[in-house]
Design a protein around this motif. Structure first.
Motif: not given
Length: 603
Positions: A477-483, A509-517, A524-536
């Motif tokens: 729940f860290q994707g673009p649609k979620a937050n 995560t369906d979110g992002r990590m910094s370019g400094a990760s 990261i960037h796991v698609c589909p995101e959780a709010l979009d029905g993704g298996p995550i």
């Protein structure tokens, strides 16, 4: 050197995939060019409004026979990287007047600092700020009174947003003018050690603040190789900076000379001159393929896996993460810059920098040389470096040899035979991982999951001592649609502590990590995101997950997971405060990460 067959194949695939949208885009640009700048056709009242504050430039503007340069600036003096832009409009106006033209600040765009908002509510506006920047730049240029434009921007979302806008006005020439990195301060690895000590409760907040301020200590870009400096690399590989200009420090004579020359170059490329070069001719499929190669060869920021797709779509070009993965397989990793090594970007630049890298990749058949750039025909121009001699700016051939092979290697002896990015796919969806800083022994992790809905809950579990064995931490729940897809960079120190204890640890995560990760494997960037029905959204604590960055695998091994109902989350706290209430429309309309996480759709 003949082109590598995979480079040719990927480029042909991108051209074929993009043909309908690219053709429509170029047709629109041709129509816009035929109409030209409208200032000569404005009503007398309209012209008076446009020129009223222009002082001695009013006559030139009214006569409409001298070029007029639009300046789009992301200046603010809270961002160290953008503070040097305060002086740029004056430099540019004076230089353009001396050349017989005029220059006006067309408008400003917002620029937020991800370093300030890391772990804070404001980070949920960070990704969306890219599209706001594009919209603001579009408003700035909508008066249609300019023959060319210069774009002043550096950091994470700012350059991608400005590129999207430049593509919308692709019939005009565009030159991007950087500000350069701050001078070197406390080494990045020393700063990271203090961060980890603080996360482990072994350093005080006063010690942490002292280290941070010693690292970030003056005007200019942060000196690690995160998203901001990856942006600067791309502008050279893609031909929108002047050669060798990305990593020249602010407020130096050479920096000022490059700024002046960049402004003059932009106007010289307009339809009024003999070398009309609109940005739509520069940012073609080959330029974007070159950018992806540069991203891999330098171990650049994972944020660009989203931004490059959005930038390309603004010009009718359709990229896919498969393109990034295939090019990663053939691109050697030539640089070690923190967090992928100990050096900072100043040391990288001194060792030979982008000019050396571009030369190496060209000689290996890994870049398209026959691209159009603001420096003229051919990427070979970008193997040269700027010199200022007795006040005169010129370019000379750059070094053919690395001046420090601990930082920069030749293509015949790279740090790695393949690039710094890996595409992951499997029953959990599709994601990406930056592997350039991840040691080989950490690239495969199979462990039980611990599932969280926000990073604060992860931190609380860490402080409570709950992570005692091997673990794959799932933050959903860290994707673009979620937050709005905030970066989760504040998790990096504690994940590093777990790994340092000898535990097998990874992040999904369906979110992002910094370019400094850094050194912890992060899908990261796991698609589909959780709010979009993704298996995550179906994973539970204890499920066994396998991440294999070598084979490109992202799997949940526990049986029956995909038959479970999807989890839900209370996201009401993400809907208001720090401006988030104004971005509801963005959350409702944003696309997925693998299509650029943009609210614009296809241009």
């Amino acid at each position: 050197m003949p082109l590598h067959p995979t480079l040719e194949r990927v480029t042909e695939r991108v051209i074929a995939r993009s043909e309908p949208t690219r053709r429509r885009y170029l047709d629109r640009m041709a129509a816009a060019k035929s109409q030209g700048p409208a200032r000569a056709h404005l009503s007398c009242s309209g012209q008076a409004h446009a020129f009223a504050a222009a002082g001695d430039d009013q006559t030139r503007l009214a006569e409409a026979n001298a070029g007029n340069l639009g300046i789009v600036t992301a200046y603010n003096d809270m961002l160290s990287a953008h503070q040097p832009f305060e002086r740029y409009p004056t430099l540019i106006r004076d230089a353009i007047r001396a050349a017989g033209g005029t220059a006006q600040v067309a408008g400003g765009v917002p620029a937020m600092c991800d370093g300030v908002t890391q772990g804070e509510a404001g980070m949920e506006l960070s990704l969306f700020s890219r599209d706001v920047i594009a919209l603001a730049a579009g408003v700035a240029l909508s008066h249609n009174t300019f023959d060319a434009a210069v774009y002043l921007g550096v950091c994470d979302k700012i350059v991608p947003g400005l590129i999207i806008a430049a593509q919308s006005f692709g019939h005009m020439p565009a030159v991007f003018l950087p500000a350069g990195p701050m001078t070197s301060g406390l080494p990045n690895d020393e700063k990271a050690k203090v961060r980890q000590r603080f996360a482990a409760g072994e350093a005080t907040r006063a010690e942490l603040l002292k280290a941070e301020m010693a690292a970030y200590h003056g005007p200019g870009t942060c000196t690690f190789y995160g998203t901001a400096n990856t942006n600067q690399m791309l502008m050279e590989f893609m031909g929108l900076h002047l050669p060798g200009s990305s990593f020249v420090n602010p407020n130096t004579d050479l920096r000022d000379a490059l700024t002046v020359e960049g402004a003059k170059r932009a106007l010289s490329l307009s339809a009024l001159g003999n070398h009309y070069t609109p940005v739509c001719n520069i940012l073609d499929e080959k330029a974007f393929v070159n950018g992806i190669v540069g991203l891999n060869a330098t171990g650049g920021s994972t944020n660009l896996l989203i931004h490059l797709i959005a930038m390309a779509r603004a010009g009718g070009i359709v990229l896919d993460w498969e393109d990034f993965a295939d090019l990663s397989e053939i691109t050697p990793l030539l640089a070690r810059v923190y967090p992928n090594g100990l050096a900072d970007v100043n040391q990288f630049h001194a060792a030979g920098g982008l000019g050396f890298m571009i030369g190496q990749l060209l000689s290996s058949g890994l870049l398209h040389e026959d691209t159009q750039t603001v420096a003229g025909e051919g990427l070979e121009n970008y193997t040269h470096e700027p010199k200022l001699t007795d006040g005169v700016l010129d370019w000379a051939p750059g070094t053919k040899d690395s001046l420090n092979e601990g930082i920069l290697r030749p293509a015949t002896d790279p740090f790695r035979e393949t690039g710094g990015l890996s595409r992951l796919a499997g029953s959990l969806g599709t994601g990406v991982m930056k592997v350039s800083a991840v040691a080989p022994e950490h690239r495969i992790v199979e462990a039980p999951a611990r599932v969280f809905h926000d990073q604060e809950a992860v931190k609380a579990a860490f402080k409570a001592g709950e992570f005692t064995g091997n673990v794959i931490i799932v933050v959903r729940f860290q994707g673009p649609k979620a937050n709005g897809m905030p970066e989760l960079h504040s998790l990096t120190p504690l994940l590093g502590i777990l790994q340092g204890r000898g535990q097998k640890v990874a992040l999904v995560t369906d979110g992002r990590m910094s370019g400094a990760s850094g050194k912890v494997p992060s899908a990261i960037h796991v698609c589909p995101e959780a709010l979009d029905g993704g298996p995550i959204g179906q994973v539970q604590d204890g499920d066994i997950i396998r991440i294999d960055a070598e084979a490109g695998v992202l799997e949940v091994l526990t049986e029956g997971v995909l038959q479970r109902p999807h989890a839900t989350a209370d996201l009401s706290a993400n809907q208001w405060g720090v401006g988030r209430d104004m971005f509801t429309a963005f959350r409702n309309t944003v696309g997925s990460a693998n299509t650029g996480a943009t609210v614009f759709g296809d241009f």
